[in-house]
Design a protein around this motif. Structure first.
Motif, PDB file in Angstrom:
ATOM      1  N   GLU A  38      -5.505   4.577  -2.206  1.00 31.81           N
ATOM      2  CA  GLU A  38      -6.726   4.709  -1.404  1.00 31.81           C
ATOM      3  C   GLU A  38      -7.761   5.541  -2.168  1.00 31.81           C
ATOM      4  O   GLU A  38      -8.944   5.190  -2.223  1.00 31.81           O
ATOM      5  N   GLU A  66       0.417  -3.695  -0.595  1.00 33.91           N
ATOM      6  CA  GLU A  66       1.775  -3.294  -0.261  1.00 33.91           C
ATOM      7  C   GLU A  66       1.824  -1.958   0.467  1.00 33.91           C
ATOM      8  O   GLU A  66       2.670  -1.752   1.340  1.00 33.91           O
ATOM      9  N   PRO A 110       1.195  -5.422  13.797  1.00 26.43           N
ATOM     10  CA  PRO A 110       1.122  -4.035  13.309  1.00 26.43           C
ATOM     11  C   PRO A 110       0.528  -3.894  11.907  1.00 26.43           C
ATOM     12  O   PRO A 110      -0.060  -2.852  11.598  1.00 26.43           O
ATOM     13  N   GLY A 111       0.677  -4.894  11.048  1.00 28.05           N
ATOM     14  CA  GLY A 111       0.169  -4.749   9.682  1.00 28.05           C
ATOM     15  C   GLY A 111      -0.871  -5.797   9.330  1.00 28.05           C
ATOM     16  O   GLY A 111      -1.050  -6.117   8.160  1.00 28.05           O
ATOM     17  N   GLY A 112      -1.539  -6.346  10.322  1.00 33.54           N
ATOM     18  CA  GLY A 112      -2.570  -7.351  10.047  1.00 33.54           C
ATOM     19  C   GLY A 112      -1.988  -8.750   9.954  1.00 33.54           C
ATOM     20  O   GLY A 112      -0.809  -8.977  10.209  1.00 33.54           O
ATOM     21  N   ASP A 161      -0.779  -0.497   2.186  1.00 33.23           N
ATOM     22  CA  ASP A 161      -1.816  -0.209   3.196  1.00 33.23           C
ATOM     23  C   ASP A 161      -1.241   0.168   4.559  1.00 33.23           C
ATOM     24  O   ASP A 161      -1.888   0.882   5.324  1.00 33.23           O
ATOM     25  N   ASP A 162      -0.021  -0.266   4.853  1.00 36.20           N
ATOM     26  CA  ASP A 162       0.605   0.118   6.129  1.00 36.20           C
ATOM     27  C   ASP A 162       1.725   1.133   5.969  1.00 36.20           C
ATOM     28  O   ASP A 162       2.516   1.347   6.892  1.00 36.20           O
ATOM     29  N   LYS A 163       1.827   1.717   4.760  1.00 38.42           N
ATOM     30  CA  LYS A 163       2.937   2.648   4.511  1.00 38.42           C
ATOM     31  C   LYS A 163       2.416   4.018   4.104  1.00 38.42           C
ATOM     32  O   LYS A 163       2.173   4.274   2.918  1.00 38.42           O
ATOM     33  N   SER A 180       4.549  -8.652   9.119  1.00 37.43           N
ATOM     34  CA  SER A 180       3.211  -8.086   9.108  1.00 37.43           C
ATOM     35  C   SER A 180       3.221  -6.659   8.558  1.00 37.43           C
ATOM     36  O   SER A 180       2.379  -6.281   7.747  1.00 37.43           O
ATOM     37  N   ARG A 181       4.204  -5.871   8.978  1.00 38.95           N
ATOM     38  CA  ARG A 181       4.216  -4.458   8.578  1.00 38.95           C
ATOM     39  C   ARG A 181       4.884  -4.243   7.222  1.00 38.95           C
ATOM     40  O   ARG A 181       4.373  -3.507   6.383  1.00 38.95           O
ATOM     41  N   ASP A 182       6.049  -4.891   7.002  1.00 43.93           N
ATOM     42  CA  ASP A 182       6.850  -4.614   5.805  1.00 43.93           C
ATOM     43  C   ASP A 182       6.827  -5.731   4.776  1.00 43.93           C
ATOM     44  O   ASP A 182       7.459  -5.623   3.733  1.00 43.93           O
ATOM     45  N   ASP A 209       8.041  -2.743  -4.190  1.00 45.80           N
ATOM     46  CA  ASP A 209       9.330  -2.596  -3.550  1.00 45.80           C
ATOM     47  C   ASP A 209      10.469  -2.914  -4.524  1.00 45.80           C
ATOM     48  O   ASP A 209      11.578  -2.400  -4.376  1.00 45.80           O
ATOM     49  N   TYR A 213     -16.851  -5.502  -3.852  1.00 50.50           N
ATOM     50  CA  TYR A 213     -15.401  -5.256  -3.844  1.00 50.50           C
ATOM     51  C   TYR A 213     -14.669  -6.411  -3.138  1.00 50.50           C
ATOM     52  O   TYR A 213     -13.679  -6.950  -3.640  1.00 50.50           O
ATOM     53  N   SER A 268      -2.582  -2.109  -3.260  1.00 50.57           N
ATOM     54  CA  SER A 268      -3.468  -2.033  -2.088  1.00 50.57           C
ATOM     55  C   SER A 268      -2.865  -2.755  -0.902  1.00 50.57           C
ATOM     56  O   SER A 268      -2.940  -2.291   0.231  1.00 50.57           O
ATOM     57  N   ARG A 299      -7.848  -2.710   6.089  1.00 53.23           N
ATOM     58  CA  ARG A 299      -6.485  -2.183   6.102  1.00 53.23           C
ATOM     59  C   ARG A 299      -6.390  -0.889   5.301  1.00 53.23           C
ATOM     60  O   ARG A 299      -5.674   0.028   5.663  1.00 53.23           O
ATOM     61  N   LEU A 300      -7.103  -0.844   4.165  1.00 52.33           N
ATOM     62  CA  LEU A 300      -6.939   0.306   3.270  1.00 52.33           C
ATOM     63  C   LEU A 300      -7.754   1.515   3.723  1.00 52.33           C
ATOM     64  O   LEU A 300      -7.252   2.628   3.726  1.00 52.33           O
ATOM     65  N   ASP A 332       9.580  -9.962   2.547  1.00 54.10           N
ATOM     66  CA  ASP A 332      10.820  -9.568   1.898  1.00 54.10           C
ATOM     67  C   ASP A 332      11.733  -8.814   2.868  1.00 54.10           C
ATOM     68  O   ASP A 332      12.957  -8.850   2.732  1.00 54.10           O
ATOM     69  N   ARG A 342       0.312   5.455  -1.021  1.00 51.18           N
ATOM     70  CA  ARG A 342      -0.873   5.000  -0.292  1.00 51.18           C
ATOM     71  C   ARG A 342      -2.060   5.921  -0.566  1.00 51.18           C
ATOM     72  O   ARG A 342      -3.184   5.464  -0.785  1.00 51.18           O
TER      73      ARG A 342
END
Lengths: 200, 200
Positions: free
Chosen positions: B124, B111, A100-102, B113-115, A20-22, B25, B161, B109, A172-173, A25, B120
Motif C-alpha cells: 500500500e 493478493e 468479503p474480498g470483492g 489487499d484483503d490480508k 473472494s477473500r483468500d 502464497d 494508475y 496488490s 480494494r487497496l 487456491d 499489505r
C-alpha cells in the motif's frame, strides 16, 4: 429445490466467499468440509474434484453477473443510455460487492491468468463475452448517432474494461471514500471523448 | 559482494519468479529450499520467516521499479515530457516483464489487499508513493503550461494508475498482440483530455 440442490448451493455460496477473500487456491474440498461441517466424502458427492468445485464457483458467479448486470442493462433503451445503465450496474457490482474480498471474477482473472486449465478457459471466455458486450453497447450508441461514427468500439471496450478493473483494485487497496466518485469522473471522460462533437 | 549476499540475492531472485507465477502464497521457505537445493535451516539463516521473505521480495521489487522506471523519468525534462517518459518506462516494465507471471507488485496488490499485515502495509505504501509521483508529474506539466491549470492531479493520477493496472490484466488474460497499441491509444486520450485547449 431438493435437499441435494440446497446443499450444493450452500457449498457454492461458502466457496465463493472463501475465493473472494483468500483466492481460489484456498477453495479446497478439505477447507470447505471443515467450514460447512460436512464430511469430505459428502462434498465429493457434489463435486468430484477441486477443479470441478472451482469451475462451479466461476460458472455461478458468471451467471449472477449476467443476471444482475448484463441482462437488465441490455433491456434498457439502446444507445448511450444502455452504456450508462451497464456502467451503473457494473460499478455497484464491483465497488459495493457483498463478497468479503470483492468480485470473484476479478480474483479469478488474476489467479488463473498464468495457469492453463479449465478454470482459465472459463474466466477467459467470460471476460471475452464481457468485452464483446461492451463493444456492442458502444456500437448501439454509434447507430443512434450519440457516439462518433468512426469510433473504434474494440478499443473503447478495452479502455472501459481497464478502467473498471483498475478502479476495483484502487478501491480494494486504498479504501478511499472518493474512489467511486473518481471512477464516475473517469467514466464521464471516457464517454465524452467518444461523443459526437457538440454533444458535450 | 560476499558469499552471504550472493546467496541472499539468489534466494530473492528465485522467490520473485515464484511469486510472479504462483502468487506470494507459494513463496515459502520449504518451496524455495527445494528449488534452490538449499537446506531449510540455510534459508532460515537469511530470512527468519515466510513473512520476512515475502517482505524482502516486495522491497527488492519496489527498489527495482524505482531505479528502472521512476528515477530515469524524474531525470527527464519536467512537464508533459516527464509524464510521457514515465509512461514509456512503466509500460515496458508492465507489458514486457521478464518475470514469468508479470509484475510482482501487481500480484502483491491483489493478493494482500484483503490480508492485513506488514506485506499489505508495504505494498500500500509503495503504491501510494507511485500515485503521489504520478500526481507530481502531472503538476509539473500544469506548471509548464502544457496541462490545464484547473487539472485535478489527484484524479489524473488515479485514472492513469487504473489504466496501467487494467491493461496489464488485459494483457495477461487475453495475450492479444494489439494490447500494447491499445494501451498507448488510451494513454494518448488521457493526456489529450487534460491538455490546454488548442494543443491537441
Amino acid at each position: 429445490m431438493g435437499k441435494g440442490e440446497r446443499t450444493r448451493d450452500r457449498i457454492i455460496g461458502k466457496a465463493m466467499a472463501l475465493a473472494s477473500r483468500d483466492g481460489f487456491d484456498g477453495v479446497t474440498i478439505g477447507a470447505l468440509a471443515g467450514q460447512l461441517r460436512l464430511s469430505k466424502s459428502g462434498l465429493f458427492a457434489h463435486f468430484g474434484s477441486k477443479e470441478e468445485l472451482q469451475c462451479s464457483v466461476l460458472q455461478h458467479a458468471a451467471a449472477r453477473f449476467t443476471s444482475d448486470v448484463i441482462e437488465p442493462a441490455l433491456h434498457t433503451e439502446r444507445g448511450e443510455a444502455r452504456v450508462r445503465a451497464l456502467f451503473e450496474r457494473w460499478r455497484k457490482w464491483l465497488l459495493r460487492s457483498t463478497m468479503p474480498g470483492g468480485c470473484v471474477l476479478v480474483t479469478a482473472s488474476h489467479e488463473f491468468d498464468d495457469k492453463p486449465g479449465p478454470q482459465r478457459d472459463l474466466i477467459e471466455d467470460q471476460m471475452r463475452r464481457l468485452l464483446d458486450t461492451l463493444a456492442r453497447c458502444a456500437e448501439s450508441a454509434v447507430r443512434t448517432g450519440e457516439f462518433r461514427a468512426d469510433l473504434d468500439t474494440h478499443q473503447f471496450a478495452r479502455d472501459w474494461y481497464a478502467l473498471m478493473f483498475g478502479y476495483h483494485q484502487l478501491g480494494r487497496l486504498f479504501k478511499e471514500r472518493s474512489n467511486e466518485a473518481h471512477l464516475r469522473n473517469a467514466f464521464e471522460q471516457l464517454v465524452s471523448a467518444v461523443r459526437k462533437t457538440g454533444q458535450h
